[in-house]
Design an enzyme around this catalytic site. Structure first.
Site, short mmCIF file in Angstrom:
data_model
loop_
_atom_site.label_atom_id
_atom_site.label_comp_id
_atom_site.label_asym_id
_atom_site.label_seq_id
_atom_site.Cartn_x
_atom_site.Cartn_y
_atom_site.Cartn_z
N THR A 177 -4.03 4.09 -0.89
CA THR A 177 -4.69 4.12 0.42
C THR A 177 -6.20 4.29 0.27
O THR A 177 -6.96 3.87 1.13
CB THR A 177 -4.15 5.27 1.29
OG1 THR A 177 -4.19 6.46 0.52
CG2 THR A 177 -2.74 4.99 1.75
N THR A 209 4.85 2.21 -5.61
CA THR A 209 4.79 0.83 -5.12
C THR A 209 4.67 -0.15 -6.28
O THR A 209 5.19 -1.25 -6.21
CB THR A 209 3.60 0.65 -4.18
OG1 THR A 209 3.53 1.79 -3.35
CG2 THR A 209 3.77 -0.56 -3.32
N ILE A 216 0.83 -1.19 0.00
CA ILE A 216 0.00 0.00 0.00
C ILE A 216 0.87 1.25 0.00
O ILE A 216 1.80 1.38 0.80
CB ILE A 216 -0.92 0.02 1.23
CG1 ILE A 216 -1.87 -1.17 1.18
CG2 ILE A 216 -1.71 1.31 1.31
CD1 ILE A 216 -2.70 -1.34 2.43
N CYS A 217 0.60 2.16 -0.95
CA CYS A 217 1.20 3.49 -0.84
C CYS A 217 0.13 4.48 -1.21
O CYS A 217 -1.03 4.11 -1.37
CB CYS A 217 2.45 3.66 -1.68
SG CYS A 217 2.18 3.93 -3.43
N PHE A 218 0.46 5.75 -1.33
CA PHE A 218 -0.59 6.73 -1.51
C PHE A 218 -1.36 6.53 -2.81
O PHE A 218 -2.55 6.31 -2.82
CB PHE A 218 -0.04 8.15 -1.39
CG PHE A 218 -0.77 9.13 -2.23
CD1 PHE A 218 -2.13 9.34 -2.02
CD2 PHE A 218 -0.14 9.82 -3.24
CE1 PHE A 218 -2.83 10.22 -2.81
CE2 PHE A 218 -0.85 10.70 -4.03
CZ PHE A 218 -2.18 10.90 -3.81
#
Lengths: 102, 444
Positions: A38, A13, A6-8
């Site tokens: 996210t 990622t 998970i990244c923004f």
């Protein structure tokens, strides 16, 4: 096994995911590895075996743990240096290690 | 220097992490992000309608007739001009999702509640006399960008109420064996009834005041002052850029966090620019979200300049490799490799240029636009991953925007150069000694 990162926005990622997939293929490991943002993570969390957060998204750690821990899914934040160098091997190791504990 | 790092790591980081993960702020942020694609689609049709080329308007009429101009803009009308409806739905949805309650019902309740708080009539002029028309949801006005703050508040209040009822179990429970979809729909009945009643009451209360509607109240008391004080001036811009860089210095995605808070105040400014463009005038506002997109050349910290420095000026092998590896993502404004790989994050030497660079080009860009040397953002939204220089051209609709970004890259390179030189020297020394602390070595 299913590894969720998970990244923004799921952008940086997904670079890492590609490297992890390569690493997994080299080692003949059958793993489903996905990158999520996210804002869309909720649907996918339940089916994960391991959840890893990009260091820049560590602010959702508590929230993710709230959902994942009762289900016994390990959640960790990826070390910044490993993340920054996009070291797919090391992150894959980390995921496998966590899955073992589970 | 150690004191600053200690403060950032032990005081600021926990606070910022908490703030960023805060449920309601996250719902607002994610709600807007989900709606972004529609704004980008709407923007596209504005570009078609008002393409910055001489003779395009005349050509449109010649090819497709008089009506075409208003026809081709319809996608913008049904995205921007009723965006408060979408926003209330998507924020309610995201908040309900984080509570793990029925998010679709929450979104529907959000829409109904928002309309209940908004005028459902309008006035039109026919031959000089004003007529009131009832039962009208207007395209534009409070349903458009001006209603955003009320949309946000409504979404949060409605979903909180909904969650309260569900969690307290104040719902109609269906006997077992009833399909889950049916029982879920019924579980929204009681909370929905109370929420709708509450909104009706709020509407009634505001009708007793000179404001008539909650919109006018919030607009005059919050939106306008915030727009002029925080959003639409150079100090506000510097503050925004500074906060984003500071958050990145502790490794948090500052752009997401700060933009999530500022976006409601930027959108009306951007909408005003679009309206001006549509009317054939020059855009009045410098500060829009796209102004900041133009600052983050190569990602937060404007680090594309750092990529170039690493590739062409660094003597350390690791740094050169890092530069090469970071070029491709950097061209699409993704910079985590630089942030965590150099690293800039929690590196007291890196934090100084990380903050100085963007602040410097914010001042340069703002002044260049204020003096009309460079065209202002037209209000058109393009994805933030659009490569720099092309991005500057598309955002301003003018070649001066592209040139400005080239100048910006050079400025940021100058600011970073001495700091990169220090880090590089240290790294080269380490590489020569070959004494790696295992935990710190970069495995490239």
């Amino acid at each position: 096994m299913k590894i969720v990162l998970i990244c923004f926005a799921g952008m940086s990622t997904s670079m890492l995911v590609n490297r992890m997939k390569k690493a997994a293929a080299n080692r003949n490991i059958n793993a489903d590895i996905v990158a999520l943002s996210t804002s869309d993570m909720y649907e996918e969390l339940d089916n994960a075996d391991v959840i890893l957060l990009g260091p820049q998204a560590r602010y959702v750690l508590d929230e993710v743990r709230e959902i994942a821990t009762p289900k016994g899914i390990p959640v960790e934040v990826i070390n910044s240096q490993i993340y920054g160098t996009m070291n797919g091997e090391a992150v894959l190791d980390m995921a496998l290690e966590l899955a073992k504990i589970k | 220097m150690n004191k600053i790092q200690d403060f950032l790591e032990n005081k600021f980081a926990p606070f910022a992490t908490k703030l960023a993960g805060q449920r309601h702020l996250a719902a607002i942020r994610d709600g807007f992000i989900s709606f972004m694609p529609f704004l980008i689609i709407g923007s596209l049709f504005i570009i078609i309608q008002d393409f910055p080329a001489p003779g395009w308007q005349e050509l449109q009429v010649k090819l497709f007739g008089e009506e075409f101009n208003q026809f081709i803009i319809l996608p913008k009308r049904v995205t921007y001009d009723i965006m408060s409806l979408y926003i209330v739905a998507s924020i309610s949805y995201k908040l309900a999702q984080s509570y793990r309650i029925d998010s679709f019902s929450a979104a529907m309740l959000g829409i109904a509640s928002f309309i209940l708080l908004t005028p459902i009539k309008t006035t039109i002029d026919i031959n000089g006399t004003t007529h009131t028309v009832s039962r009208v949801i207007t395209v534009g006005g409070w349903y458009g960008t001006n209603g955003i703050l009320v949309a946000i508040i409504t979404a949060l209040v409605v979903t909180e109420m909904f969650n309260y009822f569900i969690k307290k179990g104040i719902i109609i429970k269906m006997p077992e064996g009833v399909p889950p979809a049916v029982s879920r729909a019924f579980s929204a009945l009681v909370p929905g009834f109370v929420i709708i009643d509450t909104m009706l009451l709020v509407r009634l209360l505001f009708l007793q005041t000179p404001y008539q509607y909650i919109h006018d109240f919030i607009y005059k008391l919050v939106s306008l002052p915030m727009q002029s004080m925080v959003a639409n001036n150079l100090l506000g811009a510097i503050g925004t850029v500074f906060s984003i860089s500071l958050l990145w210095s502790i490794g948090l995605n500052g752009g997401t966090i700060v933009n999530g808070i500022m976006r409601p105040f930027w959108v009306p400014l951007q909408d005003a620019n679009l309206a001006a463009i549509e009317a054939g005038k020059l855009p009045p506002n410098i500060i829009t979200e796209q102004f900041f997109d133009m600052i983050w050349i190569g990602g937060a910290g404007a680090t594309l300049a750092v990529v170039f420095l690493l590739m062409f000026r660094a003597k350390s092998k690791q740094y050169r490799e890092l530069g090469k590896m970071s070029l491709a993502p950097g061209l699409f404004n993704i910079n985590e490799p630089i942030m965590f790989g150099l690293p800039v994050v929690l590196n007291p030497i890196g934090i100084i240029p990380l903050i100085l660079g963007p602040v410097a080009i914010t001042i340069v860009n703002y002044e260049a636009m204020a003096l009309n040397l460079v065209a202002r953002p037209t209000g058109v939204i393009i994805p933030w991953t659009t490569p720099p220089i092309i991005q500057g051209f598309l955002i301003t609709g003018h070649i001066s925007g592209a040139i400005l970004q080239i100048v910006d890259i050079l400025i940021v390179m100058l600011i970073w150069w001495p700091f990169i030189a220090i880090m590089d020297k240290k790294r080269v020394a380490e590489e020569n000694e070959k004494v790696y602390n295992k935990g710190e070595s970069l495995k490239l």
